[in-house]
Design a protein around this motif. Sequence first.
Motif, PDB file in Angstrom:
ATOM      1  N   ARG A   1     -21.502 -18.153  12.276  1.00 26.02           N
ATOM      2  CA  ARG A   1     -21.325 -16.704  12.145  1.00 26.02           C
ATOM      3  C   ARG A   1     -19.841 -16.382  12.195  1.00 26.02           C
ATOM      4  O   ARG A   1     -19.126 -16.824  13.091  1.00 26.02           O
ATOM      5  N   ILE A   2     -19.374 -15.596  11.217  1.00 21.08           N
ATOM      6  CA  ILE A   2     -17.980 -15.159  11.169  1.00 21.08           C
ATOM      7  C   ILE A   2     -17.967 -13.638  11.110  1.00 21.08           C
ATOM      8  O   ILE A   2     -18.576 -13.031  10.216  1.00 21.08           O
ATOM      9  N   THR A   3     -17.273 -13.037  12.047  1.00 21.81           N
ATOM     10  CA  THR A   3     -17.132 -11.584  12.090  1.00 21.81           C
ATOM     11  C   THR A   3     -15.671 -11.230  11.847  1.00 21.81           C
ATOM     12  O   THR A   3     -14.782 -11.739  12.539  1.00 21.81           O
ATOM     13  N   SER A   4     -15.428 -10.372  10.873  1.00 25.98           N
ATOM     14  CA  SER A   4     -14.060 -10.010  10.488  1.00 25.98           C
ATOM     15  C   SER A   4     -13.910  -8.494  10.486  1.00 25.98           C
ATOM     16  O   SER A   4     -14.822  -7.775  10.054  1.00 25.98           O
ATOM     17  N   GLN A   5     -12.759  -8.027  10.944  1.00 24.17           N
ATOM     18  CA  GLN A   5     -12.464  -6.607  10.940  1.00 24.17           C
ATOM     19  C   GLN A   5     -11.011  -6.386  10.525  1.00 24.17           C
ATOM     20  O   GLN A   5     -10.135  -7.188  10.850  1.00 24.17           O
ATOM     21  N   THR A   6     -10.794  -5.290   9.812  1.00 16.84           N
ATOM     22  CA  THR A   6      -9.435  -4.874   9.450  1.00 16.84           C
ATOM     23  C   THR A   6      -9.309  -3.372   9.652  1.00 16.84           C
ATOM     24  O   THR A   6     -10.169  -2.605   9.206  1.00 16.84           O
ATOM     25  N   ILE A   7      -8.252  -2.968  10.319  1.00 17.35           N
ATOM     26  CA  ILE A   7      -7.902  -1.560  10.471  1.00 17.35           C
ATOM     27  C   ILE A   7      -6.533  -1.367   9.825  1.00 17.35           C
ATOM     28  O   ILE A   7      -5.600  -2.132  10.102  1.00 17.35           O
ATOM     29  N   ALA A   8      -6.417  -0.381   8.948  1.00 18.85           N
ATOM     30  CA  ALA A   8      -5.173  -0.243   8.185  1.00 18.85           C
ATOM     31  C   ALA A   8      -4.802   1.216   7.978  1.00 18.85           C
ATOM     32  O   ALA A   8      -5.667   2.095   7.870  1.00 18.85           O
ATOM     33  N   LEU A   9      -3.510   1.462   7.896  1.00 18.46           N
ATOM     34  CA  LEU A   9      -2.931   2.727   7.470  1.00 18.46           C
ATOM     35  C   LEU A   9      -2.092   2.454   6.230  1.00 18.46           C
ATOM     36  O   LEU A   9      -1.393   1.439   6.153  1.00 18.46           O
ATOM     37  N   PHE A  10      -2.153   3.343   5.241  1.00 19.07           N
ATOM     38  CA  PHE A  10      -1.399   3.088   4.013  1.00 19.07           C
ATOM     39  C   PHE A  10      -0.882   4.387   3.425  1.00 19.07           C
ATOM     40  O   PHE A  10      -1.398   5.486   3.694  1.00 19.07           O
ATOM     41  N   GLY A  11       0.157   4.236   2.620  1.00 22.00           N
ATOM     42  CA  GLY A  11       0.727   5.366   1.915  1.00 22.00           C
ATOM     43  C   GLY A  11       1.430   4.912   0.654  1.00 22.00           C
ATOM     44  O   GLY A  11       1.956   3.793   0.594  1.00 22.00           O
ATOM     45  N   ASP A  12       1.415   5.770  -0.360  1.00 16.75           N
ATOM     46  CA  ASP A  12       2.046   5.435  -1.635  1.00 16.75           C
ATOM     47  C   ASP A  12       2.619   6.720  -2.229  1.00 16.75           C
ATOM     48  O   ASP A  12       2.002   7.786  -2.123  1.00 16.75           O
ATOM     49  N   VAL A  13       3.805   6.624  -2.838  1.00 21.35           N
ATOM     50  CA  VAL A  13       4.459   7.819  -3.339  1.00 21.35           C
ATOM     51  C   VAL A  13       5.205   7.511  -4.632  1.00 21.35           C
ATOM     52  O   VAL A  13       5.713   6.400  -4.826  1.00 21.35           O
ATOM     53  N   SER A  14       5.239   8.501  -5.528  1.00 21.79           N
ATOM     54  CA  SER A  14       6.033   8.441  -6.756  1.00 21.79           C
ATOM     55  C   SER A  14       6.924   9.668  -6.790  1.00 21.79           C
ATOM     56  O   SER A  14       6.427  10.810  -6.794  1.00 21.79           O
ATOM     57  N   VAL A  15       8.231   9.430  -6.800  1.00 23.67           N
ATOM     58  CA  VAL A  15       9.206  10.520  -6.699  1.00 23.67           C
ATOM     59  C   VAL A  15      10.001  10.595  -7.994  1.00 23.67           C
ATOM     60  O   VAL A  15      10.714   9.638  -8.354  1.00 23.67           O
ATOM     61  N   PRO A  16       9.919  11.707  -8.739  1.00 21.16           N
ATOM     62  CA  PRO A  16      10.728  11.841  -9.959  1.00 21.16           C
ATOM     63  C   PRO A  16      12.193  12.081  -9.613  1.00 21.16           C
ATOM     64  O   PRO A  16      12.518  12.863  -8.712  1.00 21.16           O
ATOM     65  N   LEU A  17      13.077  11.403 -10.332  1.00 19.80           N
ATOM     66  CA  LEU A  17      14.521  11.576 -10.164  1.00 19.80           C
ATOM     67  C   LEU A  17      15.069  12.125 -11.476  1.00 19.80           C
ATOM     68  O   LEU A  17      15.464  11.381 -12.368  1.00 19.80           O
ATOM     69  N   GLY A  18      15.047  13.424 -11.611  1.00 25.83           N
ATOM     70  CA  GLY A  18      15.447  14.003 -12.877  1.00 25.83           C
ATOM     71  C   GLY A  18      14.328  13.895 -13.888  1.00 25.83           C
ATOM     72  O   GLY A  18      13.152  13.725 -13.555  1.00 25.83           O
ATOM     73  N   LEU A  19      14.685  13.940 -15.170  1.00 19.12           N
ATOM     74  CA  LEU A  19      13.685  13.947 -16.229  1.00 19.12           C
ATOM     75  C   LEU A  19      13.205  12.557 -16.606  1.00 19.12           C
ATOM     76  O   LEU A  19      12.088  12.386 -17.096  1.00 19.12           O
TER      77      LEU A  19
END
Length: 723
Positions: free
Chosen positions: A407-425
């Motif tokens: 028996r294998i028990t696995s857990q993951t707890i995560a926080l994430f963020g992603d952003v796209s920032v325009p720099l001019g046109l």
Amino acid sequence: MTFRYVRSACLLGVAASLLLSTAGRSQTAVDEKSDTKDDAAVEDTITITARKHLEKVSDAPVSTTILNEDDIRPSALDPGAEIAGRSPTTNFVDYSRFGETFMNMRGVATLGTPLNSLDSTIGFAADGVPTSISGFAPILLDVERVEVLRGPQGTTFGRNALGGIVNVVHRKADGTNEARLTAETGSDGHTFVEAAGGASLVPDTLALRGAVRYQKYDGDIYNSILDRKVGGAHIGAGRASLRYTPDHSLTIDLTGSYSRDERSNPAYLLLETPDFPTSGEDVVPKNRRILAQGTLDIQKDWEDFTFTSVTSYQQIDIWNYGDFTDTLILSEIFPLPSLWTNPAIDKVGTAEEEGLFTQEFRLNSPQKQLLQWVVGANYFRSDYTLDRTANNNPLVGATFNGTWDNRITSQTIALFGDVSVPLGLDWEVTGGLRLARDTQTLESHYKGAPPLTVASLDQKSSFADNYASGHAGLTYHWGEGLMSYASVARGYASGGFEKATPFASQGATSPPFHPAKSWTYEFGTKSVFGTTAQLDVAAFYNEVKDGQLTGFDNTTFQVYTTNQDYESYGVEASGQLRLTDWMALFGGVGYTESEMVNVGGASGAAGARNGNRVPQVPKWTANLGISLTLPGEYVALPGTFYLRAQEQYMGARYADLANAQKMEDYNIVDTRIGWRNENLDFYAFGDNLLDERPISFSVDYAGPTAVYAGRGRLLGIGTSVKW
């Protein structure tokens, strides 16, 4: 790998970007000449969701392949192979058993066989919900498209998206009233029936969609011991979704699916037999997977953001049973066929169960906002059990006899963020970060068969790791329909325990294997030239530390596990070209160089050497297709005639660390020709017209060569009715 190779790959990507930018600035858009959509049109409006937000595929700064129903027939028995064959620098490795198939991209690969259900370098998800190797790759039921993203996708998908992600997008219950019935029949007992449809139960408020399937295939590999065909399949599946939209700002999707997939795939086949492929197993192999899943997706729009909650549970049951002492193979070593033809011994039966729970909360920026962002939290849990019984012949593998209850028990707890920032046109900067904690526990109970094994062994161990993954990139928009990007990404594949505890029979516990970590550098360009052409080019370099490795020494019958560093670099390109209103070409090509580095310890003892190629990674992959449509009015008939043909090329690969077993390249050619109108479709199809047997694994048994082989030619006819 020396710096000059990395520099060459980078310069090639930059050169491609500059070349395409020049072409893009001089390209004049071609107006659409017809109001009716046809197969030859080049699409620039496809949106993808694989990065947890909507974005136009031509603007996404990531190497992408989008596959629709025309690219992969719904009745395909091997969807993983179909997806890989149509995606540059991608290979699908089929070990003929559920729970052991996997995919690699750009030379980022599983080094051997998966160590447990979560040991994968490529993530796989359905509508953004990840699954494990136990659930990869499911049949494609009522699918709208398949999104393939190459390069680490760990920011939004977490661990095990080291080399990329495959996201299957199903059709939604959107209130459209429609129904479709499709039926096929073909060679080797091919039978396929699928019904799908949707309806509006309460206008603008409640909608339903559902699909059911039955599929049968008798197999095309002759078993000379049993005098029958093996390699067959029986599939039954259903899917239903309900959408509730009480107002314009709230959408609730409830989805449930169930599939039962039974196969009779043989294990090793003797490559040197004159009538290859022929099986010498003395029982019919049994491979079964039952996959049930329920998902609740809630989306609420506010003025400043959109809130999404996705709750999902999957239950996966697998049973694999077969004879691993093929009479034809072992009779070449010990010329006593009767010794290997005994249904009572030399059998291995493995039952696996896995429950997967996922909960994700995230916030997305408004769609029309220039600053695009997503932040979220994710919880993932896997409860996996394995029960195995082996009673091998004393001459081969008796040291692996006994029963295992793991028996294998696995857990993951995560926080994430992603952003796209325009720099001019013209410029845009992108970035993402994921912080996570993995924990995994192993509880193993082994009972042996002395004197060749220990009487029993129990183990209880745990493993934990905190890690960060993410990416940063810069994008430049040269003009309408043309952009270039450069990115760097940190990938991660979780560590843990080998699911079968192979050392238990010799009285040794299984140590945890280390997590794999990578750095990936990429340069790419995407261009859309009106409705005439689309071309994407990318160059990449991967540096992987502690790649997870498992292998089998066929001379000592010992399994070994270790970690091994490796690197890869290459170039890939894909595109479409509309030659006329009725003709289009499409395809892709990929080139990958890979090598193992810093070899030592168990890897060196197993035959690995610095500079050896990474197993299962081809230098060349390619696919090329043509789509033809002819209005029936040209021959005084209603409707439209069409032809679609695709070829996929898989280059030669090595099966092992020592690069001693080389698997030859192969070509798979698929065609479909038919007539259709708004409600009817009649067609004939041919899969693998050249009848080439793709070899996915090869091992030398001190003389004879044992291989896993894929399906041969399949011919058939079909019809689809819509109303």
